[in-house]
Design a protein around this motif. Structure first.
Motif, short mmCIF file in Angstrom:
data_model
loop_
_atom_site.label_atom_id
_atom_site.label_comp_id
_atom_site.label_asym_id
_atom_site.label_seq_id
_atom_site.Cartn_x
_atom_site.Cartn_y
_atom_site.Cartn_z
N GLU A 1 34.02 35.04 41.20
CA GLU A 1 34.76 36.01 41.71
C GLU A 1 35.41 35.24 42.91
O GLU A 1 36.41 35.84 43.52
N GLN B 1 37.68 33.11 45.32
CA GLN B 1 39.00 32.65 45.27
C GLN B 1 38.82 31.24 45.76
O GLN B 1 39.60 30.28 45.52
N ALA C 1 44.14 33.77 39.42
CA ALA C 1 43.11 34.99 38.48
C ALA C 1 43.28 34.80 37.10
O ALA C 1 44.40 34.76 36.64
N ASP D 1 41.96 39.56 38.06
CA ASP D 1 42.13 40.76 39.05
C ASP D 1 42.14 42.28 38.28
O ASP D 1 42.30 42.18 37.27
#
Length: 535
Positions: free
Chosen positions: A42, A44, A100, A131
């Protein structure tokens, strides 16, 4: 010539010295966000960690360097030499945001007390979670919630069937609690470089590709408050998707998402009928991409699981099996088109915690007769279900009732654990048949077998024969954090009892018991927290 030879030998010895310096240490447990090769990161700015193993006393890390590469091996980020002895929670600090849904490789090297560097570690992998825009699949099933006539709210605890509230549950559409098969065929036109699937099948699902089950998890996705959070899982299908025709199949069950009752009832709460969200992302070797999503073009059919309830058990009619239903070329002309439903209220989020799995197995310790029944002592109280192999005639039905206690006459007793709860299996009558429940579990030690006999018995009745049977201990697959052993067997046995009780209640949440309630009351975690940390 002698000078050249001497220089060559010196160079070899010097090189060996460097290699030995590097070889004194090896890397273990390369993790990203606490997991080895995670598919759903999850963060970034993910964090990395590693363990060091050395045969040299006093060996220590004084610096490290991290490298992240894309799937083709191109460097995305190089940390440079960082003076630090830390090896856990090392964050990515690159300027560019990681993509993502993209997969990356990473590796590490360190410097020792003498400022000598090791070789790079083996490469490990991680994938950033997609995402919200990439999660573009639809929720599909056999019936919409609005057409299911499901009672709203959550105030349905120990509701008598004869009551006004009980009448509401009797009036629900039977299809809304039916386990179903779903399938979709697709064609991969080119050579495949990467394939990943994102899936949430509520309440729980079993996934297959081209007739092969994917993964060995049970009760995925982990249950939650579906009005707040809905989890999805990911599996790497790169080796499974083949060039040409493919078929993805999903078996859906109710779980706590759709607990409508039946037999023993603790509570009745439904967030909707069984429903599926699925997306397969394929990247071909030429760089082009393709997506397969759950949408109106899928088909469904009722499965052989004719009843499944977390509180009541599970029934299976093998005569309803459809061999090859999840393979290319299967004739699904009699299957029905799915309906597209609204998404659950909860936010769709990646499941990052460890899954529930079959972790241990136990065979018969002792068998006894109780009237016309056989009662099997499996020698271990656990949470899970039985798995068996049986042979008999088509249409023969056997019942397995599980319990922690037995009565004076040897029959099983569910008075303190909630009943009736049992499993029923109807034979298809083709040679030996093997089965286990998929969407329900119970706490038990004893198994009462009705309608069948054991292979070693002298029973002359013309009934099915149990060829093999075992108890499957099912709990969360989180690794143990510690262990205990002493010279006192009383202490050792007491510790084993405690650990097994912990295991039995480690499911999606830490529960109060694995049968009567199966609920995540918070005092269990509060009171057991310190012990859980060390076990």
């Amino acid at each position: 010539m002698k000078k050249v030879l001497i220089l060559l030998i010196a160079a070899i010895n010097f090189g060996c010295s460097l290699n030995n310096s590097s070889g004194r240490v090896s890397f273990g447990r390369l993790v990203c966000e606490y997991e080895e090769s995670p598919l759903l990161v999850e963060e970034q700015t993910p964090r990395f960690g590693w363990q060091l193993h050395s045969t040299e006393n006093g060996f220590g890390q004084t610096a490290y360097e991290l490298e992240i590469l894309d799937i083709k091996g191109n460097t995305v980020w190089l940390s440079g030499k960082i003076q630090s002895d830390e090896s856990q929670h090392i964050p990515y600090t690159g300027k560019d945001q990681l993509g993502a849904g993209e997969q990356y490789q990473w590796r590490v090297r360190i410097w020792d007390n003498n400022d000598k560097s090791t070789s790079w570690s083996e490469k490990s992998f991680f994938r950033i979670a997609p995402d919200k825009k990439q999660l573009n699949a639809l929720w599909i099933g056999a019936i919409k919630r609005e057409d299911s006539n499901l009672p709203g709210g959550r105030n349905y605890h120990n509701v008598p069937d004869s009551s006004e509230k009980g009448q509401l549950w009797r009036e629900t559409d039977p299809l809304s609690r039916r386990s179903i098969y779903l399938r979709k065929s697709f064609k991969a036109q080119k050579r495949i470089e990467d394939a990943i699937i994102y899936i949430s099948g509520l309440g729980h699902y079993e996934l297959s590709l081209n007739g092969k089950k994917i993964g060995n998890d049970q009760y995925n996705p982990l249950w939650s408050d579906y009005d707040k959070t809905v989890y999805y899982n990911a599996y790497d299908l790169t080796e499974g998707v083949k060039k040409g025709d493919n078929t993805v199949g999903v078996l859906l069950g109710n779980g706590f998402y759709n607990e409508q009752g039946g037999r023993y009832k603790k509570m009745q709460v439904s967030f909707g009928p069984p429903t599926l969200f699925l997306k397969i992302s394929i990247t071909y070797t030429d760089g082009t991409k393709e997506e397969i999503i759950s949408d109106k073009n899928w088909k469904y059919s009722p499965s052989p699981i004719v009843f499944n309830s977390m509180y009541g058990g599970e029934d299976y009619d093998a005569r309803l099996e459809q061999p090859g239903w999840d393979t290319p070329g299967f004739d699904d002309s009699q299957w029905l088109p799915v309906v597209v439903d609204n998404a659950p209220n909860g936010e769709l989020k990646p499941q990052t915690s460890t899954p529930v799995r079959e972790m241990e197995y136990f065979s018969i310790k002792e068998s006894m007769k109780a009237g016309e029944s056989y009662v099997l002592d499996m020698g271990q109280n656990l949470s899970g279900y039985p798995a068996f192999t049986v042979k008999g005639k088509r249409g023969d039905k056997i019942r397995l009732t599980v319990a922690e206690r037995i009565n004076d006459d040897g029959s099983i007793n569910q008075t303190q654990s909630g009943g009736p709860y049992y499993y029923e299996y109807t034979l298809k009558g083709e040679s030996e048949e093997t089965w286990q429940p998929r969407f329900s579990y119970y706490g038990f030690r004893y198994i009462q077998v009705d309608g069948a006999k054991l292979s070693e018995s002298e029973d002359n009745r013309d009934i099915p024969v149990i060829k093999a049977i075992k108890s499957c201990f099912v709990y969360n697959s989180a690794e143990p954090a510690g262990s205990f052993h002493s010279s006192n067997e009383i202490f050792n046995n007491a510790h084993n009892l405690i650990v097994n009780a912990i295991k039995s209640n480690m499911q999606a949440v830490f529960t109060d018991c694995p049968h009567r309630e199966k609920l995540g009351w918070l005092e269990e975690v509060h009171l057991n927290g310190p012990g859980l940390y060390y076990n």
